[in-house]
Design a protein around this motif. Structure first.
Motif, PDB file in Angstrom:
ATOM      1  N   THR A 263       0.877  -1.117   0.019  1.00  0.00           N
ATOM      2  CA  THR A 263      -0.081  -0.062   0.014  1.00  0.00           C
ATOM      3  C   THR A 263       0.830   1.429  -0.070  1.00  0.00           C
ATOM      4  O   THR A 263       2.084   1.122   0.198  1.00  0.00           O
ATOM      5  N   SER A 323      -6.132  -0.256  -2.666  1.00  0.00           N
ATOM      6  CA  SER A 323      -6.675   0.631  -3.657  1.00  0.00           C
ATOM      7  C   SER A 323      -6.167   2.146  -3.327  1.00  0.00           C
ATOM      8  O   SER A 323      -6.645   2.643  -2.261  1.00  0.00           O
ATOM      9  N   ARG A 325      -6.600   4.570  -4.860  1.00  0.00           N
ATOM     10  CA  ARG A 325      -7.512   5.416  -5.251  1.00  0.00           C
ATOM     11  C   ARG A 325      -8.575   6.050  -4.169  1.00  0.00           C
ATOM     12  O   ARG A 325      -8.736   7.011  -4.034  1.00  0.00           O
ATOM     13  N   LEU A 326      -8.867   4.803  -3.697  1.00  0.00           N
ATOM     14  CA  LEU A 326      -9.924   4.972  -2.714  1.00  0.00           C
ATOM     15  C   LEU A 326      -9.452   5.031  -1.400  1.00  0.00           C
ATOM     16  O   LEU A 326     -10.130   5.034  -0.171  1.00  0.00           O
ATOM     17  N   ARG A 328      -8.213   2.460   0.453  1.00  0.00           N
ATOM     18  CA  ARG A 328      -8.511   1.439   1.189  1.00  0.00           C
ATOM     19  C   ARG A 328      -7.885   0.111   0.833  1.00  0.00           C
ATOM     20  O   ARG A 328      -6.949  -0.113  -0.016  1.00  0.00           O
ATOM     21  N   LEU A 385      -7.984  -6.358  -8.350  1.00  0.00           N
ATOM     22  CA  LEU A 385      -8.755  -5.041  -8.179  1.00  0.00           C
ATOM     23  C   LEU A 385      -8.430  -4.185  -9.426  1.00  0.00           C
ATOM     24  O   LEU A 385      -7.277  -4.107  -9.849  1.00  0.00           O
ATOM     25  N   ASP A 386      -9.385  -3.751 -10.049  1.00  0.00           N
ATOM     26  CA  ASP A 386      -9.298  -2.919 -11.277  1.00  0.00           C
ATOM     27  C   ASP A 386      -9.380  -1.386 -10.497  1.00  0.00           C
ATOM     28  O   ASP A 386     -10.729  -0.777 -10.439  1.00  0.00           O
ATOM     29  N   ASP A 387      -8.456  -0.764 -10.151  1.00  0.00           N
ATOM     30  CA  ASP A 387      -8.586   0.474  -9.181  1.00  0.00           C
ATOM     31  C   ASP A 387      -9.030   1.671 -10.014  1.00  0.00           C
ATOM     32  O   ASP A 387      -9.865   2.347  -9.628  1.00  0.00           O
ATOM     33  N   GLY A 390     -12.609   1.169 -10.041  1.00  0.00           N
ATOM     34  CA  GLY A 390     -13.368   0.770  -8.950  1.00  0.00           C
ATOM     35  C   GLY A 390     -14.031  -0.543  -8.868  1.00  0.00           C
ATOM     36  O   GLY A 390     -15.019  -0.928  -8.504  1.00  0.00           O
ATOM     37  N   LEU A 392     -13.754  -4.848  -7.978  1.00  0.00           N
ATOM     38  CA  LEU A 392     -13.000  -5.877  -7.134  1.00  0.00           C
ATOM     39  C   LEU A 392     -13.698  -7.269  -7.743  1.00  0.00           C
ATOM     40  O   LEU A 392     -14.710  -7.514  -7.784  1.00  0.00           O
ATOM     41  N   ALA A 407     -16.175  -1.622  -5.650  1.00  0.00           N
ATOM     42  CA  ALA A 407     -15.277  -1.378  -4.611  1.00  0.00           C
ATOM     43  C   ALA A 407     -15.608   0.090  -4.242  1.00  0.00           C
ATOM     44  O   ALA A 407     -15.479   0.452  -2.969  1.00  0.00           O
ATOM     45  N   ARG A 408     -16.199   1.089  -4.916  1.00  0.00           N
ATOM     46  CA  ARG A 408     -16.434   2.431  -4.491  1.00  0.00           C
ATOM     47  C   ARG A 408     -17.648   2.481  -3.453  1.00  0.00           C
ATOM     48  O   ARG A 408     -17.572   2.962  -2.538  1.00  0.00           O
TER      49      ARG A 408
END
Length: 760
Positions: A263, A323, A325-326, A328, A385-387, A390, A392, A407-408
């Protein structure tokens, strides 16, 4: 002693005036007239051995100091040199290169060279039972690499031509990741080796470099830091690929680390046996934060959503993905561990995906469990994950599905999280793959479909985010999915490619399917409680009296019935029939063929070879303990059977009275805790004694004792937390003199005793 007395008698006769006797001649006469005591074999342990790797053996008997070798009879026909520590204990190693011809199990007889007595060993042919566990792709995605642990092989699939090549790596490959250089790095369980795979026109080539042994997982950073989860010492090791894989740091972590994710804030590490997630600094390995679910952790979806207030801790993180972007961290598991509750809601599996707050590097590192999305059925395992989109992707090994999750939404709120599941896509087994039941028994009465025969274990998402590759553990294939329209819930199954023939041991393979399957869609399976055949913390679980118990290991357990506490089943077959049907809520009961297959598979899960003995299989003179102390395991042997009074309940070779019918089923009160002091009014704390656990493989057990209170503790908020990462010391020292006599030992003797038990 007889020789000493005879010489003394000869000297006495000379002193008394009798004819002089030459001492040397007298000794020679005694040696000639006294028969050499023949060694006698009592037992050999462990009795269940895999030919996947070399296994240390303990040999017990009498006059073993005169024994030279252990002879393994046909069809193995090997002579193994023995090292005796005293007349009652000798040690050796069973070799790794034994060809058993493909039969799942083979019984062999062990005897002593020139000795008396015999023992029976059960050998497992794992070398011909491929087990696919990990997947990665090269940078150009021309090749996929699928790792098979049991046969020491990486199966490389050329994606354009569907050509498959098997590549031998080293002993027990476990995980694979891609280096910045483009090579793939493979870790190993039994060999202190990293295998580097490079791909040329002719196919893959292997280069081997030193690395950590007992490696369970690997992750790689963009700048070439190779992060390895090491199983025996419960640590994470950071290796610098740009500096010849030199070790940069090593950090102790919670027991049995496996799931890893890089991360922006550091490395997330999941513990299979505590349910914790730890965050480590990438530069130093320092532990920055820890997290686990606790009372009040929101559960959205599934059968346990009303029991969030009773969550006592987490279950094993099976996979982690980050993620950025998120902000998370997403985690797959069988769900937050629900403890005692007024409704007696027990064995509370609710497999799904959790969202954890995982701040970026520019903010203060912390972890916080936000919510768990439960699917109410199956066992969620691998994640991808496709970040950017969004999305999963999550496999379900119990149902044979790939789920698509928004995921969002899952990160946003409880209400949105409950609506995050976009699609469930079944993965059909190959045409002609054998079935656990007739076709008409699937997809009726709320049951699962035939896709449960696939066993999706690992995922790989293509760079263009349009293709998802799925590694199927049971069917030995890799499936290709079109996920270009996954956001609309329209991911599509395209094809699957066979990697390896997995049906050489057909009944055992169906047993593997049954061990993992959730046919009744109850969210319960053997694997849900006993991940990969091992223990997984504690459960408020399915036995009488109903209370919190440690989830015991299946490894090697066929030799130590009865099972459960108090005893409710007395053989592996009875356990398969009773527990297998109960897992489905009798929807439907197991057929005789299912019982046979599940029994065969579960009874052939061996204890892992002990990593703490020397190259000859002998306990070490100096062994570093998990808490930093050092003990002499050879001195510990004498203490174990003498002053510490352990051998009475834990006799060799499996170190439990349950190993033999004559002493089986003795339930004792040795002063250890009778129940976990957590909402005791909602537990049945009636006490009928505890069984004696086998200490063979004790190095790999967390927590300890039937209650798990050697390792875990109850915290003020009503959760269970880790009290010590060396539960063996607590088990040995805290409850003496009732549980052994460690109270009689000096501090250094206690370390010696612990070193010996770690060597079992």
């Amino acid at each position: 002693m007889r020789r000493h007395l005879t010489l003394c008698a000869a000297l006495a006769l000379a002193a008394s005036g009798c004819p002089r006797v030459d001492p040397a001649a007298a000794a020679s006469a005694v040696d000639a007239s006294t028969p050499r005591l023949r060694p006698r074999l009592s037992a050999v342990g462990p009795r269940l051995l895999s030919n996947q790797t070399s296994t240390p053996l303990v040999v017990t008997g009498a006059n073993l100091a005169t024994a030279r070798a252990l002879v393994i009879g046909p069809p193995v026909e090997r002579t193994l040199p023995l090292v005796a520590l005293d007349d009652a204990h000798a040690f050796t190693r069973f070799p790794a290169d034994v060809d058993l011809g493909g039969a799942p199990e083979t019984l062999v007889t062990a005897t002593l060279e020139g000795g008396e007595g015999q023992a029976t060993l059960r050998l497992i042919d794992d070398a011909r039972f491929p087990d696919l566990v990990a997947l990665a792709a090269t940078a150009d995605e021309r090749w996929l690499a699928a790792v098979s642990t049991t046969d020491d092989t990486v199966y490389a699939l050329e994606t354009a031509t569907r050509r498959v090549m098997g590549v031998k790596t080293a002993d027990g490959p476990t995980a694979v990741a891609r280096l910045p250089s483009g090579e793939l790095v493979v870790t190993h369980l039994y060999s202190p080796t990293l295998a580097l795979l490079s791909f040329r026109e002719g196919g893959p080539a292997v280069t081997r470099v030193p690395g950590p042994a007992m490696a369970a997982a690997v992750a790689v950073t963009d700048d070439g830091l190779v992060l390895v989860a090491e199983h025996a010492r419960d640590s994470v090791v950071a290796l610098d690929a740009k500096a010849g894989f030199a070790e940069r740091w090593r950090t102790p972590v919670a027991p049995n680390p496996r799931a890893l994710a890089v991360t922006p804030a550091g490395l997330a590490v999941g513990s299979l046996q505590t349910g914790e997630v730890e965050l480590l600094a990438l530069e130093t390995g320092r532990v920055l934060a820890t997290a686990q679910p606790g009372p009040g952790t929101p559960i959205v979806g599934g059968t346990t959503r009303a029991y969030a207030r009773y969550v006592m801790n987490g279950k094993a993180p099976r996979a982690l993905v980050a993620s950025p972007r998120l902000g998370r961290l997403f985690l797959s598991s069988i769900g937050p561990n629900v403890g005692p509750n007024p409704d007696k809601m027990e064995v509370s599996m609710n497999g799904g995906v959790a969202a954890l707050l995982a701040p970026g590097a520019d903010r203060r590192p912390a972890l916080a469990w936000q919510r768990h999305l439960g699917f109410g059925a199956g066992v969620t395992e691998a994640l991808a994950l496709d970040d950017a989109a969004g999305l999963l992707y999550a496999t379900d090994v119990g149902l044979g599905l790939v789920r698509v999750v928004d995921a969002r939404r899952l990160a946003r709120s409880d209400a949105d999280g409950a609506r995050a599941l976009l699609q469930e896509l079944a993965l059909p087994p190959p045409q002609g793959f054998p079935s656990i039941r007739p076709a008409e028994d699937f997809n009726v009465k709320g049951r699962a479909g035939p896709s449960l025969h696939s066993g999706p274990r690992a995922l790989w998402l293509s760079k263009d985010r349009k293709t998802l590759w799925v590694l199927n553990r049971f069917s030995g294939t890799v499936a290709r999915l079109d996920v270009s329209r996954a956001a609309a819930g329209k991911a599509a199954w395209l094809e699957q490619v066979p990697l390896v023939d997995v049906l050489g041991q057909r009944t055992r393979r169906l047993g593997q399917v049954l061990y993992h399957a959730d046919l009744g869609r109850t969210a319960m399976s053997c694997d849900a409680c006993h991940l990969d055949g091992h223990g997984e913390g504690v459960l408020f679980e399915k036995t009488v009296p109903l209370r919190i118990y440690r989830s015991t290991t299946v490894r090697g357990s066929r030799e130590t019935p009865p099972y459960f506490t108090p005893a409710s089943t007395h053989s592996m077959g009875e356990t398969a029939k009773v527990v297998g049907a109960r897992n489905r809520f009798q929807n439907p009961p197991l057929t005789p063929d299912e019982v046979e297959a599940l029994t065969l598979y579960s009874s052939l899960i061996p204890t892992l070879p002990n990593p703490f003995v020397d190259e000859q299989g002998v306990p070490r003179v100096a062994l570093r303990l998990p808490d930093g102390a050092t003990g002499n395991a050879r001195r510990g042997l004498a203490l174990f059977e003498g002053k510490a009074a352990c051998g009475g309940c834990h006799p060799a070779p499996l170190y439990t009275t349950d190993q033999d019918e004559a002493t089986r089923g003795r339930f004792l009160d040795v002063g250890t805790p009778r129940a976990v002091p957590l909402r005791e009014d909602q537990q049945n704390t009636r006490f009928e004694g505890f069984g004696t656990p086998a200490l063979a493989g004790a190095w790999d057990v967390f927590p300890m004792l039937t209650t798990g209170l050697a390792g875990l503790e109850v915290r003020a908020d009503g959760s269970l937390g880790v009290a010590t990462r060396f539960p063996l010391r607590a088990a040995v020292e805290r409850w003496a003199p009732g549980h052994g006599r460690a109270d009689l030992l000096l501090p250094e003797e206690r370390d010696d005793l612990l070193a010996f038990v770690l060597s079992l």
